[in-house]
Design an enzyme around this catalytic site. Sequence first.
Site, PDB file in Angstrom:
ATOM      1  N   CYS A   9      12.428   5.138 -17.143  1.00 53.00           N
ATOM      2  CA  CYS A   9      12.875   5.412 -15.774  1.00 53.00           C
ATOM      3  C   CYS A   9      11.871   6.326 -15.072  1.00 53.00           C
ATOM      4  CB  CYS A   9      14.264   6.065 -15.773  1.00 53.00           C
ATOM      5  SG  CYS A   9      14.295   7.698 -16.539  1.00 53.00           S
ATOM      6  N   CYS A  44      11.211   9.708 -16.719  1.00 60.37           N
ATOM      7  CA  CYS A  44      10.243   9.667 -17.826  1.00 60.37           C
ATOM      8  C   CYS A  44       8.823   9.790 -17.274  1.00 60.37           C
ATOM      9  CB  CYS A  44      10.375   8.355 -18.605  1.00 60.37           C
ATOM     10  SG  CYS A  44      11.959   8.116 -19.413  1.00 60.37           S
ATOM     11  N   ASP A  85      -6.429  -4.595  19.682  1.00 64.44           N
ATOM     12  CA  ASP A  85      -7.781  -4.746  20.190  1.00 64.44           C
ATOM     13  C   ASP A  85      -7.861  -6.147  20.800  1.00 64.44           C
ATOM     14  OD1 ASP A  85     -10.596  -4.305  20.527  1.00 64.44           O
ATOM     15  OD2 ASP A  85     -10.909  -5.595  18.783  1.00 64.44           O
ATOM     16  N   ASP A  88      -9.818  -5.628  14.042  1.00 63.31           N
ATOM     17  CA  ASP A  88     -10.531  -6.482  13.087  1.00 63.31           C
ATOM     18  C   ASP A  88     -11.067  -5.721  11.892  1.00 63.31           C
ATOM     19  OD1 ASP A  88     -12.802  -5.164  13.930  1.00 63.31           O
ATOM     20  OD2 ASP A  88     -13.540  -6.800  15.165  1.00 63.31           O
ATOM     21  N   ASP A 106     -13.201  -1.303  14.680  1.00 57.72           N
ATOM     22  CA  ASP A 106     -11.972  -0.585  15.023  1.00 57.72           C
ATOM     23  C   ASP A 106     -11.549   0.396  13.940  1.00 57.72           C
ATOM     24  OD1 ASP A 106     -11.409  -1.869  17.530  1.00 57.72           O
ATOM     25  OD2 ASP A 106     -10.899  -3.657  16.398  1.00 57.72           O
TER      26      ASP A 106
END
Length: 706
Positions: free
Chosen positions: A15, A18, A414, A599, A603
């Site tokens: 879990c 742990c 953009d 892109d 940017d």
Amino acid sequence: MANDIVELKVEGMTCNNCAASLNKFLERKGLEEVYVNFQTKEVRYRETASGIDREKVRQGIHKLGFSVVDEDSDAKGPWWTLERKLLVSAIFTFPLLMYHFFMMAGVELVIMENYWFQMALCLPPFVIGFLHFGRSALSSLKGGVPNMDVLIFVGSTAAFVYSLVGTLLWEANYIFYETSATIVTLVLVGNWLEKRAVEQTTTAIGELTKLQVETARKIMPSGAVVTLKREEVKVGDTLLVNEGDKVPLDGQILEGEAAVDESMLTGESLPVNKSAGDQVIGASVIVGGSVKMEVTAAGRDTVLSQMIELVKTAQQDKPDIQRLADKISAIFVPVVLSIALLTLLLGHFVFGLAFGQALMNAIAVLVISCPCAMGLATPTAVMVGVGRLARNGILVKGGQTLEVFSRVKKVVFDKTGTLTTGDFRIRHIEYHQPDEAQANALIYKLEQHSSHPIAQSLLREMASRVNGVAVELQEVEELKGRGLQARDQHGHTIRLGSDRMLPPQVAGEPGALYLIENDTLLATITLADDIKADAAETVAYLKSQGKSAVLLSGDQEAKVAEVAGYLGIEEYYGAQLPEQKLERIAALSAQGPTAMVGDGINDAPALAKATVGVSLSNASQVAIQSAQIILLNGKLEYLRKAFGISEHTVLTIKQNLFWAFAYNIVAIPIAAMGFLNPMWGALFMAFSDVVVIGNSIRLRYKRIKS
């Protein structure tokens, strides 16, 4: 060697607690960049000069109750598995449990009335539980994060010890061996179900890992083709990839043409036609044709490796919604132990219950409690959600990104390459001198010396207009922000660029390109950048979801206004310099969670500045570094999928946490009041984790509208 990244596979973690205890241990020992994932069993850290060596790390992990699996060891793992522990425990628990039910029905079994015989049957399950849960409980206490196994260990041990006292006194009211054995067996059943369910949440990692190609065919300088392991291939090597083969690593095609299936990486279902100069992604499939390619990325730098790494580390970055659960989980076990003790003391001394009954109520409180469900609520949902996104070619950096992205109300786009194709076409050429062929040849020759996207588009379009006319140019130079300049064989100055290149006496307009010989205007070129087919649909989708679209571009105001008008975007900003873009993004982000879609190359600063950066770049390293969400196929329509899956992942987390909290709030008082037998408590507790994980797995197949 110091500063190396060490990767280990560790068994025994069940879990989040742990993983947290192991994480704390490694950080205390001076190690950096510690990453522990109980679902994938991975432990990773960076060695430092002040940190302990690898052997001491292994010893420390073992002392915490976990085991390091060596790569060279038997792939089948340890013999004494959870499944075998469960089988042995169930065999010895079954007769005890059946006898308990027979007694309730009034049926007597003489042999089972011997308490020593009952103890003999209970002993194997108890020892298995004592070692299995005791070691985990002790390690969690050492790590300062007590887990569920502390409660199970205390409950089963209390029942066994109390029964042992009853055996020594030969007192029937003290005998609860079936309770001790059943608690251990049912919790092991729950752990087994949880283990199988968790494995289903990590299938995305397995699917991506299986995509990796084991071997590659390298073309040697002599022309011979040799087969190498993937790890032996280096950047710059030339590989041969034939029809039906997987592309071994990222690269660029040198020769040949092929139809490439990139669906498992980008989510794009149709094959993509590629030829010399095009990029190919490792693990994509050549469905037609054959190519020679040069390797451009290997090892951890490939797109597939980046995808696997992002999926693996997704749960490390916890959403804000998990912080409350983490705080409660940290104090949950001590609180439950206190409630159990009060249940015992108040039940016996205040409400007059027999000590045995009060003890059973206290044990029921211990075994019905389930802090693991709270710990599993977020990571399992995030793992499934991120995995589903990855299968669609959408990479997400962590659970916090998913949560923030689901709350985004403003999306900034953009223009060039994002809402428009970025492939410019010639709308019109106006010739101001009679020799059109000469003008075309000059344009074609000049643009060969530029790598600008507009130049590449012009080259493609002008290739068919040259008509065999050849020109010679010398001293070609690119004037940044203006255009190109050169001299022809007659000594004339030839310029091609924006209106800034025009002589003072000639009027121009922004956005057009001009071809000039000395001070004479030869041609005016008007360009058009097509809007992407899915741009309008994406903007409409955002509006339907109550989100607003913003257009932010460095292009001329008039062109930006034209695109915004066509797409129905009301808020737009044109002629923005890079620093102005950052200011705009900062201002919008201050108003509320804002996503920036670009892109991923020019940017990058804006993507990093936004609340959430979304890159449309196809496999750009800059995109992966600067954005939080990467759409590998470069399609805007996948932005809708990203929103849909993110929102449903957060919804799943909320459902899981609601169940985890509600279950404990209702179950603990019922157990404390004596309305719940410890055996039933163990059964309900065992399945509470499975409910949480099952709800997360449901996200994998859930139909999501986008």
